[in-house]
Design an enzyme around this catalytic site. Sequence first.
Site, PDB file in Angstrom:
ATOM      1  N   GLY A   1      20.013 -23.868 -14.191  1.00  7.69           N
ATOM      2  CA  GLY A   1      18.642 -24.188 -14.594  1.00  7.69           C
ATOM      3  C   GLY A   1      17.593 -23.521 -13.724  1.00  7.69           C
TER       4      GLY A   1
ATOM      5  N   ASP B   1      28.002 -25.762 -13.856  1.00  9.95           N
ATOM      6  CA  ASP B   1      27.111 -26.110 -14.976  1.00  9.95           C
ATOM      7  C   ASP B   1      27.994 -26.369 -16.190  1.00  9.95           C
ATOM      8  OD1 ASP B   1      24.901 -26.336 -16.856  1.00  9.95           O
ATOM      9  OD2 ASP B   1      23.702 -25.252 -15.387  1.00  9.95           O
TER      10      ASP B   1
ATOM     11  N   ARG C   1      28.079 -24.840 -19.099  1.00  8.78           N
ATOM     12  CA  ARG C   1      28.618 -23.637 -19.738  1.00  8.78           C
ATOM     13  C   ARG C   1      28.858 -22.540 -18.713  1.00  8.78           C
ATOM     14  NH1 ARG C   1      25.743 -26.211 -23.361  1.00  8.78           N
ATOM     15  NH2 ARG C   1      23.801 -25.807 -22.246  1.00  8.78           N
TER      16      ARG C   1
ATOM     17  N   TYR D   1      12.643 -40.278 -18.951  1.00  3.20           N
ATOM     18  CA  TYR D   1      12.910 -39.411 -17.799  1.00  3.20           C
ATOM     19  C   TYR D   1      12.487 -40.121 -16.506  1.00  3.20           C
ATOM     20  CZ  TYR D   1      12.190 -35.090 -14.955  1.00  3.20           C
ATOM     21  OH  TYR D   1      12.194 -34.104 -13.989  1.00  3.20           O
TER      22      TYR D   1
ATOM     23  N   LYS E   1      14.566 -41.620 -13.270  1.00  6.38           N
ATOM     24  CA  LYS E   1      14.303 -41.193 -11.882  1.00  6.38           C
ATOM     25  C   LYS E   1      14.169 -42.420 -10.967  1.00  6.38           C
ATOM     26  CE  LYS E   1      14.247 -36.677 -12.390  1.00  6.38           C
ATOM     27  NZ  LYS E   1      15.485 -35.935 -12.072  1.00  6.38           N
TER      28      LYS E   1
END
Length: 318
Positions: free
Chosen positions: A11, A34, A36, A141, A145
Amino acid sequence: MKRVVVTGSGGQIGSELVPHLRRLYGAERVLATDLRPASGPLAEGGPFACLDVRDGEAFSALVRHFRADTVLHLAGLLSARGEKDVALAWDVNVNGSATALEVARQEGTAFFFPSSIAAFGPSTPKKETPQETLQRPTTIYGVGKVALELLCDYYHLKFGVDTRGLRFPGLISHETQPGGGTTDYAVHIYYEAVRKGNYTSFIAPGTFMDMMYMADALDAVVGLMEADPARLVHRNAFNISAMSVDPEAIASAIGKVIPGFTIAYDVDPLRQAIAESWPDSLDCSAARKEWDFAPRYDLETMTREMLDRIASKGGRAA
Ligand code: NAD
Ligand code: AKB
């Protein structure tokens, strides 16, 4: 931090943090992972393995075989993407992160968690937001967190895991495009400035959020993880920021380098509402006091470097 496993390393942050750590500690001491397979510097510059962080057995085996002493857990879904798939955001950001933390406990590693300005909400004091204050976020999100900040503190208190975290502001970088956040406009604006000389912002003028250049974010991760634990009063997670800006401020800084640059607005209601629920500016005094946090880039120096680097790639994202 000598042998490190990084999750979500393909990322925006990981694609720069992994090469940075490999330069510091040696390529063979940093295992990038990751979902992939990776290509380019991430895969070619050192060890890489595919890993879904929700798979605790595979995760533990990788950490054990690599003899890691630190897990830097970056895998996750960003704010705007999370609102579009709440179940997946919960599964990856909360279940996946809880799995990662449990792996750190079982394998005896230190653990880094990237929290966010999203851990705050509309009832939080907006200006100079204190290190410790009300945290009632209104995004999935942000809820995740806060849950992980608390869980990381719990694992430190209950099991002695060396958990440490940062509340990152929006990160601005030129290597990898951001992955579906609210602060993404502050990266896109630089690419469009180089390509077209104008930008249409999905965030309204006058909407202030904290931001930081990626080079300072990388230094902050290393600085915190290398900090003397005896100095740490806080752990999960430290407010950090380098600037509080709105789209007009970035546009004006770009205009000093690219005369004639213009900005227009086509506000996205989802991302605007998220932005308005977050602080305008953070108080970072705890980070400065406890581990000498000191960002090097301000808006002007960051803008010059972003524009130079993007122009040198012909305006293309890596
Ligand atoms: P990103 O979206 O660019 O990258 C996330 C990576 O996680 C991707 O490569 C993706 O493939 C991977 N991933 C997703 N689900 C996974 C799974 N189940 N298992 C393994 N990997 C998975 O995110 P980023 O900007 O690099 O952010 C990394 C972390 O830092 C996230 O937790 C994010 O919330 C936090 N953070 C980022 C910013 C920012 O501005 N970039 C600001 C605050 C906090
Ligand atoms: C997002 O906008 O979702 C991220 C963040 C500030 O957490 N960049």
